[in-house]
Scaffold this motif. Structure first.
Motif, mmCIF file in Angstrom:
data_model
loop_
_atom_site.group_PDB
_atom_site.id
_atom_site.type_symbol
_atom_site.label_atom_id
_atom_site.label_comp_id
_atom_site.label_asym_id
_atom_site.label_seq_id
_atom_site.Cartn_x
_atom_site.Cartn_y
_atom_site.Cartn_z
ATOM 1 N N ARG A 297 0.700 -1.074 -0.186
ATOM 2 C CA ARG A 297 0.237 0.523 -0.088
ATOM 3 C C ARG A 297 1.026 1.364 -0.231
ATOM 4 N N GLU A 298 1.944 1.670 0.539
ATOM 5 C CA GLU A 298 2.857 2.358 0.572
ATOM 6 C C GLU A 298 3.572 2.437 -0.306
ATOM 7 N N ALA A 299 4.154 2.119 -0.972
ATOM 8 C CA ALA A 299 4.576 1.493 -2.172
ATOM 9 C C ALA A 299 3.507 2.184 -3.244
ATOM 10 N N ARG A 300 2.962 1.797 -3.396
ATOM 11 C CA ARG A 300 1.766 2.224 -4.812
ATOM 12 C C ARG A 300 1.405 4.060 -4.260
ATOM 13 N N GLY A 301 1.192 4.015 -3.219
ATOM 14 C CA GLY A 301 0.696 5.447 -2.405
ATOM 15 C C GLY A 301 1.583 7.408 -2.750
ATOM 16 N N ARG A 302 3.130 5.729 -2.865
ATOM 17 C CA ARG A 302 4.209 6.722 -3.646
ATOM 18 C C ARG A 302 4.599 6.226 -5.048
ATOM 19 N N GLY A 303 3.664 5.958 -5.645
ATOM 20 C CA GLY A 303 3.668 6.127 -7.778
ATOM 21 C C GLY A 303 4.593 5.211 -7.248
ATOM 22 N N LEU A 304 5.465 4.032 -6.528
ATOM 23 C CA LEU A 304 5.807 2.628 -7.203
ATOM 24 C C LEU A 304 5.184 1.674 -8.158
ATOM 25 N N ARG A 305 5.548 1.282 -8.788
ATOM 26 C CA ARG A 305 4.805 -0.275 -9.814
ATOM 27 C C ARG A 305 4.911 -1.708 -9.311
ATOM 28 N N VAL A 306 4.182 -2.177 -8.860
ATOM 29 C CA VAL A 306 4.069 -3.557 -8.375
ATOM 30 C C VAL A 306 4.119 -4.645 -9.377
ATOM 31 N N PRO A 307 5.431 -5.556 -9.567
ATOM 32 C CA PRO A 307 6.370 -5.509 -9.129
ATOM 33 C C PRO A 307 7.458 -4.912 -9.921
ATOM 34 N N GLU A 308 7.212 -3.777 -11.314
ATOM 35 C CA GLU A 308 8.171 -3.624 -11.947
ATOM 36 C C GLU A 308 9.251 -2.812 -11.505
ATOM 37 N N ASP A 309 8.940 -1.997 -10.812
ATOM 38 C CA ASP A 309 9.983 -1.243 -9.683
ATOM 39 C C ASP A 309 10.051 -1.761 -8.235
ATOM 40 N N LEU A 310 9.218 -2.446 -8.113
ATOM 41 C CA LEU A 310 9.396 -3.241 -6.326
ATOM 42 C C LEU A 310 8.792 -4.412 -6.276
ATOM 43 N N ALA A 311 9.429 -5.562 -5.734
ATOM 44 C CA ALA A 311 8.619 -6.661 -5.867
ATOM 45 C C ALA A 311 8.323 -7.123 -4.868
ATOM 46 N N ILE A 312 7.887 -7.964 -4.215
ATOM 47 C CA ILE A 312 6.995 -8.008 -3.056
ATOM 48 C C ILE A 312 6.944 -8.960 -2.112
ATOM 49 N N VAL A 313 7.152 -10.307 -1.158
ATOM 50 C CA VAL A 313 6.651 -10.967 -1.030
ATOM 51 C C VAL A 313 6.688 -12.031 0.569
ATOM 52 N N GLY A 314 5.477 -11.635 1.071
ATOM 53 C CA GLY A 314 4.812 -12.153 2.533
ATOM 54 C C GLY A 314 5.007 -13.335 2.598
ATOM 55 N N PHE A 315 4.789 -13.857 3.752
ATOM 56 C CA PHE A 315 4.923 -15.145 4.856
ATOM 57 C C PHE A 315 3.795 -15.054 4.834
ATOM 58 N N ASP A 316 2.944 -16.330 5.227
ATOM 59 C CA ASP A 316 1.568 -16.481 5.692
ATOM 60 C C ASP A 316 0.399 -17.055 5.510
ATOM 61 N N ASP A 317 0.188 -17.214 3.802
ATOM 62 C CA ASP A 317 -0.898 -17.063 2.713
ATOM 63 C C ASP A 317 -2.056 -16.738 3.617
ATOM 64 N N LEU A 318 -2.500 -16.015 3.952
ATOM 65 C CA LEU A 318 -3.544 -15.387 4.252
ATOM 66 C C LEU A 318 -3.966 -15.144 3.659
ATOM 67 N N GLU A 319 -6.086 -15.441 3.409
ATOM 68 C CA GLU A 319 -7.025 -15.352 2.790
ATOM 69 C C GLU A 319 -6.566 -13.752 1.711
#
Length: 337
Positions: A261-283
């Motif tokens: 959310r913070e990346a998108r709010g600052r105009g970054l493209r995901v994943p082009e500018d910043l790829a993101i991986v989490g941990f848990d696999d929540l719904e």
């Protein structure tokens, strides 16, 4: 309305009430016809055994305590509002209910393991599942001779059943996945640096294992600490981005979504500018934009297996090979990476 009794079931099935009791308590020395008649009468009459009477007769509470604990410096870390903890607890409760037991919850932030001993002595429950929020096996020393199962505390004495998750290989797989997608400045948002808990330190270890496996240098500037929450991750986003990462692995989905959310709010493209991986696999990981790549945390299995183990230990049927169970993780690739 009058409560349906075991004698009503016996009359409906055409057998004695002792036969009904025998069938409902798992007895096997009855014919298939008799068993079918009893179970059919139970269903037809919507019969539910009197739990209190059964407990008194068998001198068992048919209840399992869930205890969170830390140490004097750091009390139990986390709470039942954490969505990952909630999934684990729901699986425990469902497994307990399916076996005629209930789950007794403690206050995770203020849990005192001594209350477990009192409850056991007073017959409030028959055994317990312990979730540590700091590595403090010594806190359980007075209780290891009682029926218990411990989650994510590998340094317990032999004979104490432990269920733990392979966090380390999951985070390593996330780093290797990002490296395979051409990312070379992979950051990590972990839990509190002073949280000496297996689930926390193993995630950090997995990140460094991944860097080493990919031949990437360890850059302290690319590692920031938060508190596993949405807002916590957003608060450290600026410090992370000062190191110019092209990808980031977060130690929880909540932190990953906060970063997204913070990346998108600052105009970054995901994943082009910043790829993101989490941990848990929540719904919720499936429903953010873009859907979140994440490490699947076997939350349901963790709750189910730990409950099955404590019930087997209470019954005296837990095999030795079940004293140490390690649940695997795996990467779920979606659009955020």
């Amino acid at each position: 309305m009058r409560r349906t009794t075991i004698k009503d079931v016996a009359s409906q099935a055409g057998v004695s009430f002792k036969t009904v009791s025998y069938v409902l308590n798992g007895g096997e020395k009855v014919s298939d016809k008799t068993r079918a008649a009893v179970l059919g009468a139970v269903k037809a009459l919507d019969y539910h055994p009197n739990h209190a009477a059964r407990a008194m007769r068998l001198r068992k509470a048919f209840s399992v305590a869930l205890v969170g604990y830390g140490n004097e410096e750091k009390p139990a870390y986390g709470n039942l509002g954490d969505p990952a903890i909630a999934v684990i607890v729901a699986a425990m409760a469902a497994t307990a209910e399916g076996n005629g037991y209930t789950l007794s919850l403690t206050n995770f932030r203020n849990a005192d393991p001594r209350a477990y001993r009192r409850g056991l002595t007073q017959g409030q429950f028959d055994g317990g599942i312990f979730i540590p929020f700091a590595d403090n096996a010594g806190a359980l020393a007075p209780f290891i001779d009682s029926p218990l199962v411990v989650i994510d505390q590998p340094d317990m004495p032999p004979g104490v059943p432990v269920v733990r998750v392979d966090y380390r290989s999951g985070v390593r797989a996330a780093v290797e996945h990002l490296h395979g997608r051409g990312r070379r400045r992979i950051g990590f948002v972990g839990g509190p640096r002073d949280l000496n808990a297996y689930h926390n330190t193993e995630r950090y270890g997995g990140y460094h294992d991944g860097l080493a496996a990919c031949g990437l240098p360890a850059n302290p500037a690319l590692v920031v600490a938060s508190d596993y929450s949405f807002e916590g991750a957003r608060s450290v986003f600026g410090a992370l981005m000062a190191a110019s990462p092209d990808a980031v692995v977060a130690a929880s989905d909540r932190m990953a979504i906060g970063i997204l959310r913070e990346a998108r709010g600052r105009g970054l493209r995901v994943p082009e500018d910043l790829a993101i991986v989490g941990f848990d696999d929540l719904e919720s990981a499936q429903f953010v934009d873009p859907p979140l790549t994440t490490v699947h945390h076997p939350l349901n299995e963790l709750g189910q297996r730990s409950m099955e183990m404590i019930l087997a230990r209470i019954a005296g049927t837990l095999p030795e090979h079940a004293e140490r169970v390690v649940l695997p993780t795996h990467l779920v690739v979606r659009d955020s990476s």
